[in-house]
Structures are given as structure tokens and as C-alpha cells.
Design a protein around this motif. Structure first.
Motif, mmCIF file in Angstrom:
data_model
loop_
_atom_site.group_PDB
_atom_site.id
_atom_site.type_symbol
_atom_site.label_atom_id
_atom_site.label_comp_id
_atom_site.label_asym_id
_atom_site.label_seq_id
_atom_site.Cartn_x
_atom_site.Cartn_y
_atom_site.Cartn_z
ATOM 1 N N SER A 27 0.846 -1.199 0.000
ATOM 2 C CA SER A 27 0.000 0.000 0.000
ATOM 3 C C SER A 27 0.879 1.247 0.000
ATOM 4 C CB SER A 27 -0.918 0.009 1.227
ATOM 5 O OG SER A 27 -0.259 0.618 2.317
ATOM 6 N N ALA A 28 0.273 2.365 -0.355
ATOM 7 C CA ALA A 28 1.006 3.633 -0.450
ATOM 8 C C ALA A 28 1.587 4.055 0.898
ATOM 9 C CB ALA A 28 0.084 4.723 -0.993
ATOM 10 N N GLU A 29 0.990 3.568 2.005
ATOM 11 C CA GLU A 29 1.420 3.955 3.358
ATOM 12 C C GLU A 29 2.610 3.137 3.856
ATOM 13 O OE1 GLU A 29 -2.003 3.171 2.760
ATOM 14 O OE2 GLU A 29 -2.121 5.289 2.209
ATOM 15 N N SER A 30 3.015 2.138 3.080
ATOM 16 C CA SER A 30 4.048 1.223 3.576
ATOM 17 C C SER A 30 5.443 1.847 3.546
ATOM 18 C CB SER A 30 4.052 -0.048 2.735
ATOM 19 O OG SER A 30 5.143 -0.861 3.102
ATOM 20 N N ILE A 31 6.257 1.490 4.537
ATOM 21 C CA ILE A 31 7.663 1.933 4.555
ATOM 22 C C ILE A 31 8.474 1.287 3.438
ATOM 23 C CG2 ILE A 31 7.802 2.516 7.018
ATOM 24 C CD1 ILE A 31 9.137 -0.340 7.365
ATOM 25 N N LEU A 32 7.900 0.300 2.769
ATOM 26 C CA LEU A 32 8.620 -0.371 1.675
ATOM 27 C C LEU A 32 8.721 0.536 0.446
ATOM 28 C CD1 LEU A 32 6.852 -3.875 1.754
ATOM 29 C CD2 LEU A 32 9.036 -3.282 2.818
ATOM 30 N N VAL A 33 7.728 1.406 0.284
ATOM 31 C CA VAL A 33 7.600 2.217 -0.933
ATOM 32 C C VAL A 33 8.805 3.139 -1.128
ATOM 33 C CG1 VAL A 33 6.243 4.068 -2.019
ATOM 34 C CG2 VAL A 33 5.089 2.096 -0.989
ATOM 35 N N GLY A 34 9.337 3.124 -2.345
ATOM 36 C CA GLY A 34 10.447 4.009 -2.700
ATOM 37 C C GLY A 34 11.818 3.468 -2.314
ATOM 38 N N THR B 153 14.797 0.377 -2.381
ATOM 39 C CA THR B 153 15.227 -0.728 -3.233
ATOM 40 C C THR B 153 15.263 -2.018 -2.411
ATOM 41 O OG1 THR B 153 17.563 -0.490 -2.716
ATOM 42 C CG2 THR B 153 16.724 0.818 -4.556
ATOM 43 N N LEU B 154 15.263 -3.148 -3.115
ATOM 44 C CA LEU B 154 15.335 -4.440 -2.424
ATOM 45 C C LEU B 154 16.647 -4.569 -1.661
ATOM 46 C CD1 LEU B 154 13.712 -6.926 -4.956
ATOM 47 C CD2 LEU B 154 12.739 -5.951 -2.876
ATOM 48 N N GLU B 155 17.708 -3.957 -2.196
ATOM 49 C CA GLU B 155 18.988 -4.020 -1.487
ATOM 50 C C GLU B 155 18.915 -3.256 -0.166
ATOM 51 O OE1 GLU B 155 22.338 -2.841 -3.821
ATOM 52 O OE2 GLU B 155 23.766 -3.352 -2.229
ATOM 53 N N GLU B 156 18.324 -2.051 -0.204
ATOM 54 C CA GLU B 156 18.159 -1.278 1.033
ATOM 55 C C GLU B 156 17.300 -2.044 2.048
ATOM 56 O OE1 GLU B 156 18.046 3.385 -0.507
ATOM 57 O OE2 GLU B 156 16.313 2.102 -0.869
ATOM 58 N N LEU B 157 16.250 -2.664 1.562
ATOM 59 C CA LEU B 157 15.294 -3.316 2.455
ATOM 60 C C LEU B 157 15.827 -4.631 3.016
ATOM 61 C CD1 LEU B 157 12.071 -2.659 0.358
ATOM 62 C CD2 LEU B 157 12.576 -1.682 2.605
ATOM 63 N N GLY C 220 18.723 -6.232 -6.788
ATOM 64 C CA GLY C 220 18.867 -5.407 -5.587
ATOM 65 C C GLY C 220 18.454 -3.964 -5.812
ATOM 66 N N ASP C 221 18.642 -3.445 -7.038
ATOM 67 C CA ASP C 221 18.298 -2.032 -7.274
ATOM 68 C C ASP C 221 16.837 -1.849 -7.712
ATOM 69 O OD1 ASP C 221 18.461 -3.077 -9.779
ATOM 70 O OD2 ASP C 221 20.120 -1.817 -10.470
ATOM 71 N N PHE C 222 16.067 -2.917 -7.611
ATOM 72 C CA PHE C 222 14.630 -2.824 -7.913
ATOM 73 C C PHE C 222 13.939 -2.008 -6.819
ATOM 74 C CE2 PHE C 222 10.267 -4.246 -7.429
ATOM 75 C CZ PHE C 222 9.788 -4.197 -8.724
ATOM 76 N N LYS C 223 13.224 -0.951 -7.210
ATOM 77 C CA LYS C 223 12.575 -0.063 -6.248
ATOM 78 C C LYS C 223 11.081 -0.377 -6.153
ATOM 79 C CE LYS C 223 14.282 4.212 -5.832
ATOM 80 N NZ LYS C 223 14.527 5.643 -6.131
ATOM 81 N N ILE C 224 10.588 -0.496 -4.951
ATOM 82 C CA ILE C 224 9.181 -0.863 -4.738
ATOM 83 C C ILE C 224 8.264 0.353 -4.898
ATOM 84 C CG2 ILE C 224 7.516 -1.730 -3.030
ATOM 85 C CD1 ILE C 224 9.576 -3.694 -2.111
ATOM 86 N N PHE C 225 7.168 0.142 -5.644
ATOM 87 C CA PHE C 225 6.162 1.174 -5.890
ATOM 88 C C PHE C 225 4.887 0.824 -5.130
ATOM 89 C CE2 PHE C 225 7.503 2.703 -10.459
ATOM 90 C CZ PHE C 225 8.739 3.080 -9.946
#
Lengths: 202, 202
Positions: B128-135, B137-141, B166-171
Motif C-alpha cells: 500500500s502507499a502507506e508502507s515503509i517499503l515504498v520508494g 530498493t530491495l537491497e536497502e530493504l 537489488g536495485d529494484f525499487k518498490i512502488f
């Protein structure tokens, strides 16, 4: 493991199936671990699990064939046998790997490098007396969710415990064999050394 | 995926080997996912990866055979071919599973139950838009270490991204397909919903 006629096999198709899938996955992890650490006893466990899986597969087939009544059911039940066959193939591949260890085949160093260089690796984690892991059960710790490491075996003194249960309690001196990413294995190692005192989402 | 003659294959035995192991493991995860969600495109990806793995296997054999000079080396190199064969067997089993989806075989409900009832399951996680995952990357997360969930694919709108980097960014709106325990999948779902705002060992 005891004799097969004393082994309890789950009583319904779903539970047999789940047990087959879990067993095959454990076999793959143990097979890679046995190669990495050149552990014959672990490799023997893989072969015993292969026999257990064959037994499960047999029971699954008996249940499945008995259940078929109509053509539509027959097609659906065939899909179960199909998937069971694929799981069995994976377990046979794991057993093939384990046999290399048992046969004492001279392994090329690149094999170890490949197991340690892939996305999911196998790690050996020594538990020190200072670690927060000590005295807790695997269920309490939930290492898979809290550290990303899946425990496949534990070495306690001269004894191996394969696929430890949730109520398995960690002792100081235990050596955990776990599967996870490099980062997660390193993280669990720091916890096991006593350098990190809080874990995961606590 | 592009044509095979345009595909870059790693240049040394170790890297080919690592790529083979990673590819086979991804194939197994994707195969179970394709069955669980009845996703034909995902199943097709498994078959494409099978061809890629065959290509890797071929290159590995060429490299390995060329490298053999002395009998001791030959035994060691045989061990590489042996392990490559086992990995190939596992990938074929995964492809067999994927073929059930492509052939539109009527699957028995117990298959879904087994995939969802085993120790490691596959889950679908809506971001969801409220998630800390948004924006991020998989590497950061580093979701594997921080939540215990291994991301195998992402659905973005009408498009699938398999094995994201790893550089895939979550939307927001992304649907993650992940492998993990029940607990870890549930934990990531809460993070993805925006109900949990701090993750793992932060």
C-alpha cells in the motif's frame, strides 16, 4: 531413524503431501550441507529421508487411487501424482549429491565455492554462552522470521539433531547449520557470539 | 527473455555453477508460485529458465572437460559434472510442475493446500502507499534478512518482474510474491499494509 514399519505416516493425502514437500526441501538443504562440511552422517540422513519419502509417496498413491471415482476426479488426482513425482525427482537429486559424500568422491574446490557463493548459502553458527539464543526454544526464537535463517540441523557434542522441532532448546556450545543469505547468516552469527543482544522485530 | 545467442553466460566455472544453482532454486519457487496462483506467464518463465539452465550446463561441461589434465583433476571435475547433473534434475522437476499450469491440467485442491501448508510457503503481498517499503530498493530493504521473506517475483500493473535485482525499487500497488514461513509472510504483509512502520533489526 527407526525401522519403517514403526514410522508413523500421516493419515490423509494433504498431510502426506505436506510431509513429502517438507522432507524433499530438508533433503536438499542437508545434501548441500553434507557436501560443504564433508559430513557423512548428514549424507546418510539424506538417504534415510529418501527411503522415508518413498514410503510417503507409496501411501500417497494408495490414498489417491482409492479416492478416484469420476473422470474429473481422476484428472485432479493425476495432478497430485504428477506433483508427487516432481517432489520425488528433487529428493532423488538431493540423494545423488549426498552419495558423493558417502562414496568419498574427491570434490573440486569450486563446489564449495558455488555453495558459498550462491544467493542462499549454508552457514555454521557457533552458539556462545553469552548469546541470547541460549535456553530458548526454536519456536520462541523464530529464527526464520527474525533473522532469515532456516535451521536444518544442530550439532551438539558428538550428536547430530536433524530438522530440530520448535520445542528444541538451544544450549551453549551448540553448532547450528542454517540456510539463508550471507547477510542473514552473518547477523545470526553475531547474535550467536553474544555481540548482538536484541533480535529482529522485538 | 531474449534469444540465447544474445544471452551472456558467466565466463568461469565457479560463476556458471553459482548461476546454475540460483537459477534452479528460482525455478522451484516460481514453479510452486505458478501452480498456487495459476499464473501461466510465470510457468512460461520457468520453462525459459530451464533452457537457460541447459545452456549454462553446456558451457560448464565444456569448461570442465577442457580443464582436466591429470587423473586426480579428472575425478574432481567429474564431481562438478555430477553436481551440475543433480541441479539440472531439480530444475527439470520444477519445469514438470510448471508444465501442469501451461497444459491447463485440472489441479486437485489438495495441491494448493500442500503448498500453503508446508514449512516454507509462498505468499502474495500487496504494497500500500502507506508502507515503509515504498520508494526503497530491495537491497536497502534486505527483506530476506529483515523479514525472512525471499522475493521471487513482483507484479506491477500488467507486468511481471521475475527475480528482481537489488536495485529494484518498490512502488505502491506492487504485488510481491515471496517465499518464507507463515509468520514471516504475515509480518511482511503487515509492513506492506503500512500497519508496521519499523522493520527487522533497525
Amino acid at each position: 531413524m527407526e525401522e519403517w514399519d514403526e514410522i508413523e505416516v500421516p493419515r490423509n493425502v494433504k498431510d502426506i503431501f505436506v510431509e513429502m514437500k517438507n522432507t524433499a526441501e530438508l533433503m536438499v538443504d542437508l545434501a548441500y550441507s553434507s557436501i560443504l562440511f564433508n559430513e557423512e552422517e548428514m549424507a546418510e540422513e539424506v538417504l534415510e529421508l529418501e527411503e522415508y519419502l518413498d514410503l510417503l509417496n507409496y501411501h500417497l498413491m494408495v490414498h489417491a487411487v482409492l479416492a478416484a471415482r469420476r473422470p474429473k476426479e481422476a484428472e485432479q488426482i493425476t495432478s497430485i501424482l504428477h506433483m508427487a513425482h516432481a517432489i520425488d525427482d528433487m529428493s532423488n537429486a538431493a540423494a545423488d549429491l549426498a552419495k558423493m559424500v558417502i562414496d568419498g568422491v574427491e570434490l573440486h574446490p569450486v563446489i564449495t565455492e558455488a555453495i558459498l557463493g550462491s544467493e542462499e548459502i549454508i552457514g555454521k553458527i557457533f552458539v556462545s554462552a553469552e548469546s541470547i539464543l541460549v535456553g530458548k526454544t526454536l519456536e520462541e526464537l523464530d529464527l526464520a522470521a527474525n533473522t532469515g535463517v532456516w535451521i536444518v540441523a544442530v550439532r551438539r557434542g558428538k550428536r547430530w539433531i536433524f530438522d530440530p522441532d520448535g520445542d528444541f532448546k538451544i544450549f551453549p556450545g551448540d553448532i547450528l547449520i542454517g540456510r539463508g543469505t550471507n547477510t542473514s547468516i552473518d547477523y545470526l552469527k553475531e547474535i550467536a557470539r553474544g555481540n548482538i543482544k536484541v533480535m529482529g522485530n522485538e
